[in-house]
Design an enzyme around this catalytic site. Structure first.
Site, short mmCIF file in Angstrom:
data_model
loop_
_atom_site.label_atom_id
_atom_site.label_comp_id
_atom_site.label_asym_id
_atom_site.label_seq_id
_atom_site.Cartn_x
_atom_site.Cartn_y
_atom_site.Cartn_z
N ARG A 146 -12.00 1.68 2.32
CA ARG A 146 -11.10 3.08 2.15
C ARG A 146 -11.77 4.00 1.45
O ARG A 146 -12.36 3.80 0.24
CB ARG A 146 -9.85 2.50 1.61
CG ARG A 146 -8.93 1.56 2.41
CD ARG A 146 -7.66 1.20 1.86
NE ARG A 146 -8.12 0.27 0.65
CZ ARG A 146 -6.86 -0.53 -0.09
NH1 ARG A 146 -5.52 -0.09 0.26
NH2 ARG A 146 -7.37 -1.55 -0.83
N PHE A 200 -4.97 -2.14 -13.28
CA PHE A 200 -6.15 -1.27 -13.64
C PHE A 200 -7.45 -2.01 -13.03
O PHE A 200 -8.33 -1.48 -13.59
CB PHE A 200 -6.18 -1.27 -15.31
CG PHE A 200 -4.98 -0.22 -15.68
CD1 PHE A 200 -5.14 1.27 -15.11
CD2 PHE A 200 -3.96 -0.57 -16.30
CE1 PHE A 200 -4.11 1.88 -15.90
CE2 PHE A 200 -2.95 0.24 -16.75
CZ PHE A 200 -2.96 1.44 -16.27
N CYS A 209 -7.73 4.31 -4.58
CA CYS A 209 -6.97 4.87 -5.52
C CYS A 209 -7.30 6.43 -6.05
O CYS A 209 -6.44 6.99 -6.19
CB CYS A 209 -7.11 4.23 -6.69
SG CYS A 209 -6.30 2.73 -6.75
N SER A 253 2.38 -1.61 -7.18
CA SER A 253 1.53 -0.56 -6.44
C SER A 253 1.46 0.97 -7.22
O SER A 253 2.48 1.16 -7.93
CB SER A 253 2.42 -0.21 -5.19
OG SER A 253 2.82 -1.30 -4.54
N THR A 254 0.58 1.67 -7.14
CA THR A 254 0.50 2.91 -7.66
C THR A 254 1.29 3.90 -7.06
O THR A 254 1.54 4.07 -5.97
CB THR A 254 -1.22 3.43 -7.66
OG1 THR A 254 -1.98 2.28 -7.89
CG2 THR A 254 -1.11 4.58 -8.34
N ASN A 298 0.78 -1.26 -0.20
CA ASN A 298 -0.31 0.13 0.01
C ASN A 298 0.92 1.39 0.00
O ASN A 298 1.91 1.18 0.53
CB ASN A 298 -1.07 -0.01 1.12
CG ASN A 298 -0.37 -0.46 2.46
OD1 ASN A 298 0.59 -1.41 2.39
ND2 ASN A 298 -0.89 -0.25 3.68
C1 UDX Z 1 -10.21 2.35 -9.72
C2 UDX Z 1 -10.08 2.20 -11.24
O1 UDX Z 1 -11.28 1.96 -11.99
C3 UDX Z 1 -9.21 1.10 -11.55
O2 UDX Z 1 -8.82 0.96 -12.94
C4 UDX Z 1 -7.86 1.28 -10.52
O3 UDX Z 1 -7.03 0.32 -10.84
C5 UDX Z 1 -8.15 1.24 -9.24
O4 UDX Z 1 -9.00 2.71 -9.11
P1 UDX Z 1 -11.80 0.94 -8.01
O5 UDX Z 1 -11.29 2.16 -6.98
O6 UDX Z 1 -11.63 -0.46 -7.28
O7 UDX Z 1 -11.12 1.08 -9.26
O8 UDX Z 1 -13.34 1.26 -8.28
P2 UDX Z 1 -14.17 2.01 -9.43
O9 UDX Z 1 -15.06 1.06 -10.05
O10 UDX Z 1 -13.33 2.80 -10.29
O11 UDX Z 1 -14.87 2.98 -8.48
C6 UDX Z 1 -14.46 4.20 -7.64
C7 UDX Z 1 -15.60 4.86 -7.21
O12 UDX Z 1 -16.25 5.64 -7.88
C8 UDX Z 1 -16.55 3.96 -6.22
O13 UDX Z 1 -16.77 4.74 -5.10
C9 UDX Z 1 -17.57 4.22 -7.11
O14 UDX Z 1 -18.75 4.01 -6.47
C10 UDX Z 1 -17.56 5.57 -7.71
N1 UDX Z 1 -18.28 5.71 -9.11
C11 UDX Z 1 -17.79 4.84 -10.29
C12 UDX Z 1 -19.20 6.34 -9.28
O15 UDX Z 1 -19.62 7.14 -8.08
N2 UDX Z 1 -19.98 6.60 -10.38
C13 UDX Z 1 -19.55 5.80 -11.47
O16 UDX Z 1 -20.09 6.17 -12.77
C14 UDX Z 1 -18.43 4.94 -11.44
P1 ADP Z 2 -3.61 -2.69 -2.02
O1 ADP Z 2 -5.23 -2.13 -2.21
O2 ADP Z 2 -2.72 -1.76 -2.92
O3 ADP Z 2 -3.30 -4.18 -2.44
P2 ADP Z 2 -3.46 -3.30 0.80
O4 ADP Z 2 -3.53 -2.48 2.15
O5 ADP Z 2 -4.82 -4.11 0.43
O6 ADP Z 2 -3.17 -2.43 -0.63
O7 ADP Z 2 -2.41 -4.32 0.73
C1 ADP Z 2 -1.11 -4.16 1.08
C2 ADP Z 2 -0.49 -5.20 1.82
O8 ADP Z 2 0.84 -4.88 1.72
C3 ADP Z 2 -0.93 -5.34 3.16
O9 ADP Z 2 -1.31 -6.59 3.51
C4 ADP Z 2 0.39 -5.06 4.02
O10 ADP Z 2 0.64 -5.81 5.21
C5 ADP Z 2 1.31 -5.38 2.88
N1 ADP Z 2 2.86 -4.96 3.30
C6 ADP Z 2 3.18 -3.57 3.57
N2 ADP Z 2 4.53 -3.68 3.61
C7 ADP Z 2 5.03 -4.90 3.32
C8 ADP Z 2 6.40 -5.34 3.18
N3 ADP Z 2 7.57 -4.72 3.45
N4 ADP Z 2 6.66 -6.44 2.90
C9 ADP Z 2 5.45 -7.30 2.43
N5 ADP Z 2 4.35 -6.95 2.74
C10 ADP Z 2 3.94 -5.53 3.04
#
Ligand code: UDX
Ligand code: ADP
Length: 475
Positions: free
Chosen positions: A350, A170, A280, A139-140, A99
């Site tokens: 989140r 994505f 994100c 990771s982003t 993360n």
């Molecule tokens: C996003 C990107 O879509 C994905 O490509 C990237 O890898 C991670 O970020 P995510 O956050 O998982 O994905 O979900 P997404 O479907 O994009 O929705 C994001 C938020 O926008 C949500 O809260 C969703 O409810 C909201 N949303 C989406 C709207 O309110 N209206 C819409 O038309 C689309």
């Molecule tokens: P994402 O949505 O980007 O996958 P998450 O928070 O769900 O983010 O997951 C990230 C994971 O990376 C967590 O489970 C965290 O415990 C793990 N992590 C963080 N730092 C390290 C590290 N140094 N080595 C291994 N795992 C790690």
């Protein structure tokens, strides 16, 4: 589908280690293991509870279709462990999938990404490598992070060669399995074409080569931030229009459908809502803003920052509307909160709009009964405590009392609505559409309000029953 064994640059079969078993690392590695039986995939995490959950029947990530894929590959070529050094040593390709939250302290607080976890991963990889490796950023990350990763890796050893690639993810939560199975594109950025092709060979097990885009490192990193900024911008744009619809009598869903037929605009990401959430969108835009400021582009920074400001406004506007409609006070009134996840089909909360709306309603002294089909009571309490406590992380006695006295978690949507003055629908879970609204209406205080933050429910049906229904961007 290619069934050839994928070979590393040294001629060895590809062996993957992924650091981070979260919403990105877990599903992505499960899909790679599922599609590439010839590749060993080892997913590691520092959090033993998370790893235990990945090895159990109750995965830590709720995602439709994920369990089936994990079950098929787990124990075959997919392993989840906490033994980070051993997994790195065995691998010739390491994914960093940890993360990168927005910094809450120091330089760039509230904007820049906290790269502490990525840096630690790079150091751990460096310390535990005695053979060459391809290191893949999943990771982003802010643009030019690969440069720092490269420097950490290269300063650790003069004999081991590391090729750093950027391979942004994505997938969207809730549809991750489909997104991984049929991606619009796979983006791989890097300097070494051999390393790029080695990673491309993994994806080519199930993704056609023409969908694999090769770029330089910086283009790949910036494309991820830009894609999320554009998507979030569409949501903020339609949400801005929803405010105007409420003022003028237009219907935002009709406007979205009308403009979405223009092939230059397209129909997706035009659903007005209580505001976007997720790990994100906000983080990546703030990252972009920080980057623009850093490179002396304040106008560009302000342009993108407005997307986040509009989202904050949309969340606040929703709470304000609830209070206004309920005769300017919600003090001691029970409000059912339907849904807490940031979107349907995920247990991820989140940046969920629900957390902010709940906080603002609690400040108005409302009594909240929250129900989400996938989010646990512990997670709901943790999120509310975190937001209410603010930057110092400590709840005052008054705040603790407020949470203890005014928040309960229900086991069903019906239970949450029982005796309530209002329902606030925050997440578009399909099951909410199928509730027995006749009996829910009978069990509620009158007038019985429904505030539909997702425009999910049938307004006419609810109005016919007797509900006072308020939707986003509807007259
Ligand atoms: C996003 C990107 O879509 C994905 O490509 C990237 O890898 C991670 O970020 P995510 O956050 O998982 O994905 O979900 P997404 O479907 O994009 O929705 C994001 C938020 O926008 C949500 O809260 C969703 O409810 C909201 N949303 C989406 C709207 O309110 N209206 C819409 O038309 C689309
Ligand atoms: P994402 O949505 O980007 O996958 P998450 O928070 O769900 O983010 O997951 C990230 C994971 O990376 C967590 O489970 C965290 O415990 C793990 N992590 C963080 N730092 C390290 C590290 N140094 N080595 C291994 N795992 C790690």
């Amino acid at each position: 589908m290619t069934t050839n064994t994928t070979e590393s640059t040294t001629g060895e079969p590809t062996k993957i280690c992924c650091l981070g078993a979260g919403y990105v690392g877990g599903p992505t590695m499960a899909m790679i293991a599922h599609q590439c039986p010839d590749i060993d995939v080892h997913v590691v995490d520092l959090n033993p509870e998370r790893i235990a959950a990945w090895n159990s029947e109750e995965l830590p990530v709720y995602e439709p279709g994920l369990y089936d894929i994990v079950k098929q590959a787990r124990g075959r070529n997919l392993r989840f462990t906490t033994d980070v050094p051993a997994a790195i040593r065995e691998a010739n390709m390491c994914f960093i999938s940890v993360n990168t939250p927005t910094k809450t302290f120091g330089i760039g607080a509230g904007r820049a990404a906290n790269l502490e976890f990525v840096e630690k991963c790079a150091r751990t990889i460096a310390e535990n490598s005695d053979t060459d490796k391809v290191v893949v950023e999943k990771s982003t990350l802010p643009v030019r992070t690969a440069e720092s990763v490269k420097r950490i890796l290269s300063s650790a050893s003069s004999t081991v060669k590391f090729d750093v690639l950027s391979n942004p993810e994505f997938l969207a939560e809730g549809t991750a399995i489909d997104d991984l199975l049929k991606p619009d594109r796979i983006l791989i950025g890097g300097d070494s074409s051999a390393a790029i092709e080695k990673l491309a060979d993994v994806y080519k097990h199930w993704v056609p080569d023409e969908k694999i885009i090769r770029t330089n490192l910086w283009s790949s990193e910036l494309s991820k931030l830009t894609a999320n900024a554009f998507l979030a911008q569409r949501v903020s744009s339609i949400n801005a229009i929803s405010a105007l619809c409420e003022a003028t009598g237009a219907d935002v869903d009709e406007v979205a459908a009308a403009i979405g037929t223009d092939s230059r605009i397209g129909p997706k990401f035009l659903k007005a809502s209580v505001g976007f959430g997720g790990s994100c969108f906000q983080k990546d835009i703030l990252n972009l803003v920080y980057l623009c400021e850093h490179f002396g582009l304040p106008e560009v920074a302000q342009y993108w920052e407005q997307v986040v400001k509009m989202n904050d406004y949309q969340k606040y506007r929703f709470t304000t509307r609830i209070v206004k409609k309920m005769f300017n006070t919600v003090s001691s009134k029970k409000i059912a909160i339907w849904g807490f996840a940031f979107k349907k089909d995920t247990n991820d909360t989140r940046e969920s709009a629900a957390i902010y709306v709940c906080r603002d309603l609690l400040e108005e002294r409302a009594k909240l009964t929250i129900f989400d089909p996938q989010v646990s009571l512990e997670q709901i309490r943790k999120d509310l405590e975190y937001l209410i406590a603010g930057p110092n992380g400590e709840l005052t006695d008054a705040e603790r009392h407020l949470l203890n006295d005014n928040v309960t978690v229900a086991k069903s949507a019906e239970e949450a609505a029982y005796g309530a003055h209002a329902i606030a629908l925050m997440t578009e879970w399909d099951e909410f559409k199928d509730c027995d609204f006749q009996s829910i209406y009978k069990s509620m205080m009158k007038p019985a309000f429904v505030f539909d933050g997702r425009n999910l429910l049938d307004n006419q049906m609810l109005a016919d029953i007797g509900f006072d229904i308020e939707s986003i961007g509807k007259p």
